[in-house]
Design a protein around this motif. Structure first.
Motif, mmCIF file in Angstrom:
data_model
loop_
_atom_site.group_PDB
_atom_site.id
_atom_site.type_symbol
_atom_site.label_atom_id
_atom_site.label_comp_id
_atom_site.label_asym_id
_atom_site.label_seq_id
_atom_site.Cartn_x
_atom_site.Cartn_y
_atom_site.Cartn_z
ATOM 1 N N MET A 54 0.810 -1.201 0.000
ATOM 2 C CA MET A 54 0.000 0.000 0.000
ATOM 3 C C MET A 54 0.852 1.262 0.000
ATOM 4 O O MET A 54 0.423 2.270 -0.489
ATOM 5 N N ASP A 55 2.045 1.211 0.604
ATOM 6 C CA ASP A 55 2.862 2.409 0.698
ATOM 7 C C ASP A 55 3.198 3.010 -0.666
ATOM 8 O O ASP A 55 3.387 4.213 -0.783
ATOM 9 N N ASN A 56 3.276 2.187 -1.694
ATOM 10 C CA ASN A 56 3.616 2.704 -3.019
ATOM 11 C C ASN A 56 2.487 3.499 -3.657
ATOM 12 O O ASN A 56 2.666 4.075 -4.720
ATOM 13 N N LEU A 57 1.334 3.546 -3.008
ATOM 14 C CA LEU A 57 0.228 4.334 -3.541
ATOM 15 C C LEU A 57 0.453 5.828 -3.324
ATOM 16 O O LEU A 57 -0.157 6.653 -3.982
ATOM 17 N N TYR A 58 1.312 6.182 -2.379
ATOM 18 C CA TYR A 58 1.539 7.584 -2.045
ATOM 19 C C TYR A 58 2.838 8.081 -2.665
ATOM 20 O O TYR A 58 3.823 7.367 -2.707
ATOM 21 N N TRP A 59 2.815 9.295 -3.132
ATOM 22 C CA TRP A 59 4.024 9.923 -3.665
ATOM 23 C C TRP A 59 4.086 11.356 -3.186
ATOM 24 O O TRP A 59 3.084 12.008 -2.991
ATOM 25 N N GLY A 99 -14.808 3.880 3.171
ATOM 26 C CA GLY A 99 -15.037 3.335 4.508
ATOM 27 C C GLY A 99 -15.259 4.399 5.571
ATOM 28 O O GLY A 99 -15.343 5.596 5.289
ATOM 29 N N THR A 100 -15.306 3.940 6.798
ATOM 30 C CA THR A 100 -15.585 4.834 7.921
ATOM 31 C C THR A 100 -14.328 5.409 8.558
ATOM 32 O O THR A 100 -14.424 6.329 9.366
ATOM 33 N N GLN A 101 -13.158 4.886 8.217
ATOM 34 C CA GLN A 101 -11.919 5.404 8.787
ATOM 35 C C GLN A 101 -11.650 6.813 8.245
ATOM 36 O O GLN A 101 -11.751 7.042 7.035
ATOM 37 N N PRO A 102 -11.275 7.754 9.129
ATOM 38 C CA PRO A 102 -11.031 9.128 8.670
ATOM 39 C C PRO A 102 -9.698 9.310 7.951
ATOM 40 O O PRO A 102 -9.477 10.325 7.304
ATOM 41 N N ARG A 132 3.274 5.194 3.797
ATOM 42 C CA ARG A 132 4.676 5.586 3.998
ATOM 43 C C ARG A 132 4.890 6.239 5.360
ATOM 44 O O ARG A 132 5.602 7.232 5.478
ATOM 45 N N GLY A 133 4.227 5.712 6.359
ATOM 46 C CA GLY A 133 4.389 6.217 7.713
ATOM 47 C C GLY A 133 3.666 7.523 7.999
ATOM 48 O O GLY A 133 3.820 8.091 9.073
ATOM 49 N N ARG A 134 2.886 8.015 7.055
ATOM 50 C CA ARG A 134 2.160 9.268 7.239
ATOM 51 C C ARG A 134 0.666 9.010 7.206
ATOM 52 O O ARG A 134 0.186 8.218 6.403
ATOM 53 N N LYS A 135 -0.045 9.737 8.044
ATOM 54 C CA LYS A 135 -1.501 9.650 7.998
ATOM 55 C C LYS A 135 -1.994 10.536 6.868
ATOM 56 O O LYS A 135 -1.568 11.686 6.728
#
Length: 128
Positions: free
Chosen positions: A1-6, A60-63, A68-71
């Motif tokens: 999943m981490d590779n989804l963020y850039w 989903g319900t998660q905010p 990559r370690g970041r919210k």
């Protein structure tokens, strides 16, 4: 999943443009390049097709999700536009949400508690 963020590349672009006038630029550029190395090297290979896992994260319900370690906050007002744009671009829902959220911030769009409605022209600007 981490590779989804850039990381946005605007900071690196600005550093490269101001290189001649900035005596600290080589160290700053090296730091930026190292932070973005994987994405710059693999470029579009990390972009994925829509999938159920990302769709569930966005709807989903998660905010927020952690990448990559970041919210990364999910803006619920952008979800309908995210799903539409994801379908049109054939792009992972979470990556589409990141792209859309960055675009909305860059152009100063505020949803004021209402779902964002994208017109075709808006969708083309998101890609610009």
């Amino acid at each position: 999943m981490d590779n989804l963020y850039w990381q946005p590349h605007a900071g690196l672009h600005a550093l490269l443009q101001s290189y001649g006038a900035n005596t600290q630029a080589p160290a700053l550029i090296q730091k930026q390049l190292e932070a973005q190395h994987e994405w710059l090297l693999n470029s579009v290979a990390f972009f994925r097709r829509p999938n159920e896992e990302s769709r569930k994260l966005v709807t989903g319900t998660q905010p927020s999700v952690t990448l990559r370690g970041r919210k990364f906050a999910i803006d619920k007002q952008l979800v309908p536009a995210t799903l539409r744009l994801s379908s049109l671009l054939d792009l992972d829902e979470l990556q589409t949400h990141i792209l859309l959220k960055r675009w909305a911030k860059d152009v100063g769009i505020q949803t004021q508690g209402q779902p964002l409605v994208l017109e075709l022209n808006d969708m083309m600007q998101v890609l610009d």
